[in-house]
Design a protein around this motif. Sequence first.
Motif, PDB file in Angstrom:
ATOM      1  N   ASP A   1       0.573  -0.916   0.220  1.00  0.00           N
ATOM      2  CA  ASP A   1       0.099   0.178  -0.342  1.00  0.00           C
ATOM      3  C   ASP A   1       1.173   1.391  -0.341  1.00  0.00           C
ATOM      4  O   ASP A   1       2.057   1.622   1.167  1.00  0.00           O
ATOM      5  CB  ASP A   1      -1.024  -0.208   0.903  1.00  0.00           C
ATOM      6  N   PRO A   2       0.836   1.848  -1.235  1.00  0.00           N
ATOM      7  CA  PRO A   2       1.629   3.351  -0.610  1.00  0.00           C
ATOM      8  C   PRO A   2       1.662   4.039   0.488  1.00  0.00           C
ATOM      9  O   PRO A   2       1.922   4.681   0.698  1.00  0.00           O
ATOM     10  CB  PRO A   2       0.562   3.781  -1.731  1.00  0.00           C
ATOM     11  N   GLU A   3       0.243   4.609   0.854  1.00  0.00           N
ATOM     12  CA  GLU A   3       0.244   5.504   1.085  1.00  0.00           C
ATOM     13  C   GLU A   3       0.904   4.559   2.979  1.00  0.00           C
ATOM     14  O   GLU A   3       1.702   5.486   3.613  1.00  0.00           O
ATOM     15  CB  GLU A   3      -1.205   5.585   2.020  1.00  0.00           C
ATOM     16  N   VAL A   4       0.924   3.742   3.196  1.00  0.00           N
ATOM     17  CA  VAL A   4       1.731   2.997   3.940  1.00  0.00           C
ATOM     18  C   VAL A   4       2.605   2.835   4.439  1.00  0.00           C
ATOM     19  O   VAL A   4       3.639   3.236   5.162  1.00  0.00           O
ATOM     20  CB  VAL A   4       1.195   1.361   4.661  1.00  0.00           C
ATOM     21  N   ALA A   5       3.024   2.465   2.242  1.00  0.00           N
ATOM     22  CA  ALA A   5       4.921   2.938   2.494  1.00  0.00           C
ATOM     23  C   ALA A   5       5.624   3.593   3.083  1.00  0.00           C
ATOM     24  O   ALA A   5       6.758   4.100   3.822  1.00  0.00           O
ATOM     25  CB  ALA A   5       5.247   2.177   0.995  1.00  0.00           C
TER      26      ALA A   5
ATOM     27  N   LEU B   1       6.218   4.693   6.852  1.00  0.00           N
ATOM     28  CA  LEU B   1       6.282   4.175   7.256  1.00  0.00           C
ATOM     29  C   LEU B   1       8.435   4.820   6.873  1.00  0.00           C
ATOM     30  O   LEU B   1       8.841   4.808   7.744  1.00  0.00           O
ATOM     31  CB  LEU B   1       6.671   2.870   6.993  1.00  0.00           C
ATOM     32  N   LEU B   2       8.162   5.177   5.620  1.00  0.00           N
ATOM     33  CA  LEU B   2       9.019   5.782   5.624  1.00  0.00           C
ATOM     34  C   LEU B   2       9.186   7.099   6.323  1.00  0.00           C
ATOM     35  O   LEU B   2      10.609   7.277   6.577  1.00  0.00           O
ATOM     36  CB  LEU B   2       9.755   6.059   3.951  1.00  0.00           C
ATOM     37  N   GLU B   3       8.446   7.902   6.423  1.00  0.00           N
ATOM     38  CA  GLU B   3       8.251   8.990   7.380  1.00  0.00           C
ATOM     39  C   GLU B   3       9.201   9.020   8.274  1.00  0.00           C
ATOM     40  O   GLU B   3       9.883   9.367   9.183  1.00  0.00           O
ATOM     41  CB  GLU B   3       7.008   9.845   7.148  1.00  0.00           C
ATOM     42  N   VAL B   4       8.670   7.872   9.165  1.00  0.00           N
ATOM     43  CA  VAL B   4       8.842   7.120  10.718  1.00  0.00           C
ATOM     44  C   VAL B   4      10.362   6.732  10.630  1.00  0.00           C
ATOM     45  O   VAL B   4      11.169   7.042  11.366  1.00  0.00           O
ATOM     46  CB  VAL B   4       8.204   6.045  11.287  1.00  0.00           C
ATOM     47  N   GLU B   5      11.015   6.140   9.786  1.00  0.00           N
ATOM     48  CA  GLU B   5      12.312   6.000   9.678  1.00  0.00           C
ATOM     49  C   GLU B   5      13.230   6.879   9.477  1.00  0.00           C
ATOM     50  O   GLU B   5      14.440   6.931  10.297  1.00  0.00           O
ATOM     51  CB  GLU B   5      12.559   4.635   7.887  1.00  0.00           C
ATOM     52  N   GLN B   6      12.240   7.480   8.574  1.00  0.00           N
ATOM     53  CA  GLN B   6      13.243   8.844   8.216  1.00  0.00           C
ATOM     54  C   GLN B   6      13.442  10.053   9.853  1.00  0.00           C
ATOM     55  O   GLN B   6      14.048  10.269   9.913  1.00  0.00           O
ATOM     56  CB  GLN B   6      12.874  10.038   7.288  1.00  0.00           C
ATOM     57  N   GLU B   7      12.350  10.137  10.807  1.00  0.00           N
ATOM     58  CA  GLU B   7      12.570  10.613  11.874  1.00  0.00           C
ATOM     59  C   GLU B   7      13.442   9.609  12.638  1.00  0.00           C
ATOM     60  O   GLU B   7      14.305  10.339  14.014  1.00  0.00           O
ATOM     61  CB  GLU B   7      11.111  10.524  12.371  1.00  0.00           C
TER      62      GLU B   7
ATOM     63  N   THR C   1      10.742  -3.392  11.028  1.00  0.00           N
ATOM     64  CA  THR C   1      10.082  -3.957  11.670  1.00  0.00           C
ATOM     65  C   THR C   1      10.311  -4.982  11.893  1.00  0.00           C
ATOM     66  O   THR C   1       9.076  -6.006  13.226  1.00  0.00           O
ATOM     67  CB  THR C   1       8.596  -3.504  10.735  1.00  0.00           C
ATOM     68  N   GLU C   2      10.995  -5.895  11.840  1.00  0.00           N
ATOM     69  CA  GLU C   2      11.577  -7.445  11.990  1.00  0.00           C
ATOM     70  C   GLU C   2      11.746  -7.007  13.732  1.00  0.00           C
ATOM     71  O   GLU C   2      11.850  -8.343  14.481  1.00  0.00           O
ATOM     72  CB  GLU C   2      13.252  -8.088  11.329  1.00  0.00           C
ATOM     73  N   ARG C   3      12.437  -5.634  14.340  1.00  0.00           N
ATOM     74  CA  ARG C   3      13.046  -5.623  15.908  1.00  0.00           C
ATOM     75  C   ARG C   3      11.691  -6.253  16.818  1.00  0.00           C
ATOM     76  O   ARG C   3      12.135  -6.269  17.571  1.00  0.00           O
ATOM     77  CB  ARG C   3      13.615  -4.802  15.473  1.00  0.00           C
ATOM     78  N   ILE C   4      10.378  -5.657  16.213  1.00  0.00           N
ATOM     79  CA  ILE C   4       9.449  -5.934  16.903  1.00  0.00           C
ATOM     80  C   ILE C   4       8.572  -6.884  16.581  1.00  0.00           C
ATOM     81  O   ILE C   4       7.492  -6.941  16.016  1.00  0.00           O
ATOM     82  CB  ILE C   4       8.787  -4.383  17.432  1.00  0.00           C
ATOM     83  N   SER C   5       8.483  -8.518  17.184  1.00  0.00           N
ATOM     84  CA  SER C   5       7.466  -9.301  16.888  1.00  0.00           C
ATOM     85  C   SER C   5       6.026  -9.509  17.395  1.00  0.00           C
ATOM     86  O   SER C   5       6.501  -9.468  19.377  1.00  0.00           O
ATOM     87  CB  SER C   5       7.721 -10.565  16.600  1.00  0.00           C
ATOM     88  N   LEU C   6       5.167  -9.736  17.394  1.00  0.00           N
ATOM     89  CA  LEU C   6       3.891  -9.995  18.155  1.00  0.00           C
ATOM     90  C   LEU C   6       3.570 -11.349  17.517  1.00  0.00           C
ATOM     91  O   LEU C   6       3.348 -12.194  16.457  1.00  0.00           O
ATOM     92  CB  LEU C   6       2.946  -9.616  18.092  1.00  0.00           C
TER      93      LEU C   6
ATOM     94  N   ALA D   1       3.334  -2.648   9.374  1.00  0.00           N
ATOM     95  CA  ALA D   1       3.673  -1.622   9.314  1.00  0.00           C
ATOM     96  C   ALA D   1       3.210  -0.800   9.343  1.00  0.00           C
ATOM     97  O   ALA D   1       3.630   0.345   9.798  1.00  0.00           O
ATOM     98  CB  ALA D   1       4.074  -1.037   7.086  1.00  0.00           C
ATOM     99  N   GLU D   2       1.818  -0.893   9.408  1.00  0.00           N
ATOM    100  CA  GLU D   2       0.466  -0.406  10.106  1.00  0.00           C
ATOM    101  C   GLU D   2       0.845   0.152  11.676  1.00  0.00           C
ATOM    102  O   GLU D   2       1.050   0.707  11.667  1.00  0.00           O
ATOM    103  CB  GLU D   2      -0.747  -0.433   9.639  1.00  0.00           C
ATOM    104  N   ARG D   3       1.463  -1.034  12.361  1.00  0.00           N
ATOM    105  CA  ARG D   3       1.625  -0.747  13.528  1.00  0.00           C
ATOM    106  C   ARG D   3       2.634  -0.849  14.435  1.00  0.00           C
ATOM    107  O   ARG D   3       2.329   0.244  14.999  1.00  0.00           O
ATOM    108  CB  ARG D   3       1.210  -2.582  14.233  1.00  0.00           C
ATOM    109  N   PHE D   4       3.790  -0.698  13.415  1.00  0.00           N
ATOM    110  CA  PHE D   4       4.616  -0.080  13.777  1.00  0.00           C
ATOM    111  C   PHE D   4       4.063   1.584  13.768  1.00  0.00           C
ATOM    112  O   PHE D   4       4.930   2.149  14.659  1.00  0.00           O
ATOM    113  CB  PHE D   4       5.391  -0.093  12.609  1.00  0.00           C
ATOM    114  N   VAL D   5       4.163   1.587  12.322  1.00  0.00           N
ATOM    115  CA  VAL D   5       3.467   3.538  12.403  1.00  0.00           C
ATOM    116  C   VAL D   5       2.937   4.080  13.850  1.00  0.00           C
ATOM    117  O   VAL D   5       3.325   4.821  14.193  1.00  0.00           O
ATOM    118  CB  VAL D   5       2.802   4.151  11.124  1.00  0.00           C
ATOM    119  N   GLU D   6       2.116   2.853  13.988  1.00  0.00           N
ATOM    120  CA  GLU D   6       0.532   3.767  14.884  1.00  0.00           C
ATOM    121  C   GLU D   6       1.571   3.538  16.442  1.00  0.00           C
ATOM    122  O   GLU D   6       1.544   4.909  17.336  1.00  0.00           O
ATOM    123  CB  GLU D   6      -0.307   2.622  15.093  1.00  0.00           C
TER     124      GLU D   6
END
Length: 500
Positions: free
Chosen positions: A54-58, A61-67, A139-144, A151-156
């Motif tokens: 999903d381009p919006e989710v991607a 996630l990119l914005e969070v990675e940049q921050e 996102t690999e670093r945090i698993s449930l 990616a959605e949950r990572f961003v959230e």
Amino acid sequence: MSDESDDKFDEFDEFVAEETDRDPDLAVIEAGSRTLRAQAGPPQGDPVPSRPLDPEVAQALLEVEQELSTRWGETKLEPSVTRISALMDVLGEPQRAYPSIHVTGTNGKTSTSRMIEALLNAFELRTGRYTSPHVQSVTERISLDGAPISAERFVETYRDIQPYVEMVDASEDYRLSFFEVLTGMAYAAFADAPVDAAVVEVGMGGTWDATNVIDASVAVVTPISLDHTDRLGSTPGEIAAEKGGIIKQDATVILAQQPVDAAQVLLKKAVEVDATVARAGMEFGVVSREVAVGGQQLTLRGLGGEYEGIFLPLYGAHMAQNAAVALAAVEAFFGIGAEHARTLDVDTVRKAFATVTSPGRMEVVRRSPTVVLDAAHNPAGAAVTAEAITESFGFSRLVGVVGTSEGKDVRGVLEAFEPIFAEVVITSNTSHRALDADELAAVAVEVFGADRVQVEPRLDDALEAAITLAEEEAEYGGAGVLVTGSVITVGEARLLLKRG
């Protein structure tokens, strides 16, 4: 390789070039993932997540990675838990909402953590796992429940804690680091899930590691050797003093086999805090192991008794030792060996171990010729990898692809691999921490001799060269390639070779 492969590598370079304003590590992860997505879609059955479709989710996630990339990286440290403790305080101490198993050591932490997680999952516990570094996606670093969070949950999760992160940033001398923010995210995500148990791998050391705001009932120490000596100490004993900081009052400590001075330090720490100690080779261990197709067959002795008929789909004696440590840790978590004199259900244990994966650790990603990825980056890790390769594959000719990071004992790594590499292709990954290929090659020539060393600064060219060298032995059917030296090198190679 074909002209089509050359086009793919050119596309990869174009994507990297577009990311000039980003942290180099994040840029190559994004570029590689976009290359894969454009060519073949997401990998199937791959435990490592690809970029969101999903381009919006991607983009989110990119914005969070940049921050996150604007913060101190994982190699810049200020040894204290002051900032992470402040963050936990304003978040309401989420790390205390569930029991934890805390894992430290020099080598084998991630594989052991994955095994612990698989065992807990098999016994129907909801788990959270926090490990580092990542192979391809942050996102690999945090698993449930055994899978990386979406990616959605990572961003959230990041956006949920962001106001509190900014509060702590404003009140401390230094902003929270990249690793500290991710640690806060993991602990918050686990509490929100909620999980029944958390498996937490330290980032570096123990005492002042950001993860060390938990009071884990079980502390695991995998084998200690020399690594990060500029920060942790110059002997195994000095390093053990730092790593022993995760051992808490009245905990159970599961010790893998250790150098004598490290074992002495850890046992002294355990006595000081009234912790119970179980040692590999004494209270638990590997009874027997046989090489099997796709892995190995084990008999393990746990704290409560023996477990026969364990198939582990991972290679090497070190992975068998990791399995014994993981089993003992889970037994201790359930009170076996202390309150209960029994074993865990053996069929459940068998089922759990049979499902274990460990991306980038003795991982076969291609056949004809066989290409193996392993993230060994210090001499001790390289030595066990060399032993495992020899035992499990029987290559008639093995070509190495080695790209390392600055500040590592590269001579020690190369010397460990020298007996098994017919030739070595020296390269570099795209990280700003990567050691220059020519500098690494100078050491390689001293270790291997000039006639066995080839230099290809670009990883794609290095892979092509190594596979070509291996294919020269194709008529004998016994050649292989081992890509190693750094988690980043392995992650980039994994993307380029289109795992899955």
